[in-house]
Design a protein around this motif. Structure first.
Motif, PDB file in Angstrom:
ATOM      1  N   LYS A   1      13.316  -2.272  16.050  1.00 11.95           N
ATOM      2  CA  LYS A   1      12.194  -3.246  15.625  1.00 11.95           C
ATOM      3  C   LYS A   1      11.010  -2.179  15.448  1.00 11.95           C
ATOM      4  CE  LYS A   1      13.795  -7.451  16.338  1.00 11.95           C
ATOM      5  NZ  LYS A   1      13.555  -8.527  15.922  1.00 11.95           N
ATOM      6  N   LYS A   2      11.048  -1.045  15.438  1.00 14.12           N
ATOM      7  CA  LYS A   2      10.019   0.067  15.083  1.00 14.12           C
ATOM      8  C   LYS A   2       9.510  -0.194  13.873  1.00 14.12           C
ATOM      9  CE  LYS A   2       9.117   4.909  14.699  1.00 14.12           C
ATOM     10  NZ  LYS A   2       9.598   6.225  14.768  1.00 14.12           N
ATOM     11  N   VAL A   3       9.851  -0.761  12.792  1.00 17.62           N
ATOM     12  CA  VAL A   3       9.396  -1.196  11.548  1.00 17.62           C
ATOM     13  C   VAL A   3       9.801  -2.616  11.291  1.00 17.62           C
ATOM     14  CG1 VAL A   3       8.980  -0.812   9.116  1.00 17.62           C
ATOM     15  CG2 VAL A   3       9.393   1.035  10.571  1.00 17.62           C
ATOM     16  N   ALA A   4       9.102  -3.725  11.728  1.00 22.26           N
ATOM     17  CA  ALA A   4       9.432  -4.989  11.589  1.00 22.26           C
ATOM     18  C   ALA A   4       8.330  -6.098  11.253  1.00 22.26           C
ATOM     19  CB  ALA A   4      10.089  -5.492  12.946  1.00 22.26           C
TER      20      ALA A   4
ATOM     21  N   ASN B   1       0.870  -1.214   0.019  1.00 26.48           N
ATOM     22  CA  ASN B   1      -0.152   0.109   0.091  1.00 26.48           C
ATOM     23  C   ASN B   1       0.875   1.350  -0.021  1.00 26.48           C
ATOM     24  OD1 ASN B   1      -1.644   2.070   0.477  1.00 26.48           O
ATOM     25  ND2 ASN B   1      -2.862   1.160   2.331  1.00 26.48           N
ATOM     26  N   PHE B   2       1.028   2.033  -1.014  1.00 25.68           N
ATOM     27  CA  PHE B   2       1.834   3.091  -1.271  1.00 25.68           C
ATOM     28  C   PHE B   2       1.142   4.490  -0.657  1.00 25.68           C
ATOM     29  CE2 PHE B   2       3.208   0.201  -4.465  1.00 25.68           C
ATOM     30  CZ  PHE B   2       4.746   0.334  -4.201  1.00 25.68           C
TER      31      PHE B   2
ATOM     32  N   SER C   1       3.977   0.884   9.725  1.00 28.40           N
ATOM     33  CA  SER C   1       4.268   1.984  10.683  1.00 28.40           C
ATOM     34  C   SER C   1       3.277   3.057  10.139  1.00 28.40           C
ATOM     35  CB  SER C   1       5.596   2.485  10.094  1.00 28.40           C
ATOM     36  OG  SER C   1       5.960   3.473  10.931  1.00 28.40           O
ATOM     37  N   SER C   2       3.129   3.664  11.088  1.00 26.50           N
ATOM     38  CA  SER C   2       1.958   4.766  11.060  1.00 26.50           C
ATOM     39  C   SER C   2       2.580   6.045  10.020  1.00 26.50           C
ATOM     40  CB  SER C   2       1.679   5.586  12.412  1.00 26.50           C
ATOM     41  OG  SER C   2       2.879   5.888  12.861  1.00 26.50           O
ATOM     42  N   ASN C   3       3.977   6.206   9.744  1.00 29.15           N
ATOM     43  CA  ASN C   3       4.490   7.231   9.110  1.00 29.15           C
ATOM     44  C   ASN C   3       5.558   6.380   7.880  1.00 29.15           C
ATOM     45  OD1 ASN C   3       6.110   9.298   8.052  1.00 29.15           O
ATOM     46  ND2 ASN C   3       6.609  10.053  10.037  1.00 29.15           N
TER      47      ASN C   3
END
Length: 138
Positions: free
Chosen positions: A124-127, A80-81, A111-113
């Motif tokens: 692991k913020k984006v994992a 999802n871009f 991630s929210s951003n």
């Protein structure tokens, strides 16, 4: 023979990195996690896929099947871009084996951003997060 040793108080870094490390720690970037998704389904048979959604302009998808140790796998990858979360129903046809709902999972990398990344303080913020997919069926 002369050996030159160049030292710096900073670790070398260049973009884009897949794995970032220093002398005592490391973490995978979101790009690293994406590469692992593609590595796990190498040697796969690609299936045509159609997205029927009002958000189809912000989505990209692929579907592949492959076999490992006499077990068949179906993997649908959707990116999802866009800025809006999208709920989807996915239908597959022409599969050689039935779907095992007890072993079906969904793995989400989000991630929210969209500019978020990992760091030594938050490796692991984006994992990827894997969970069961109890509604899997034919």
């Amino acid at each position: 023979m002369r050996i030159a040793v160049i030292t710096s108080k900073f670790d070398c870094s260049w973009m884009p990195d897949a794995i970032v490390f220093n002398s005592w720690q490391q973490y995978g970037t979101p790009s690293y996690w994406m590469q692992t998704f593609f590595r796990e389904s190498s040697g796969a048979l690609i299936h045509p896929i159609t997205i029927n959604s009002s958000y189809s302009q912000q989505l990209a998808a692929s579907a592949v099947t492959w076999q490992d140790s006499k077990i068949s796998f179906l993997r649908v990858k959707i990116v999802n871009f866009g800025p809006v979360a999208v709920n989807l129903t996915i239908s597959a046809s022409g599969l050689e084996a039935s779907v095992n709902s007890a072993r079906s999972t969904v793995t989400v990398l989000t991630s929210s951003n969209p500019l978020d990344g990992n760091s030594f303080s938050r490796p692991k913020k984006v994992a990827p997060v894997m969970s069961e997919l109890p509604n899997a069926a034919e």
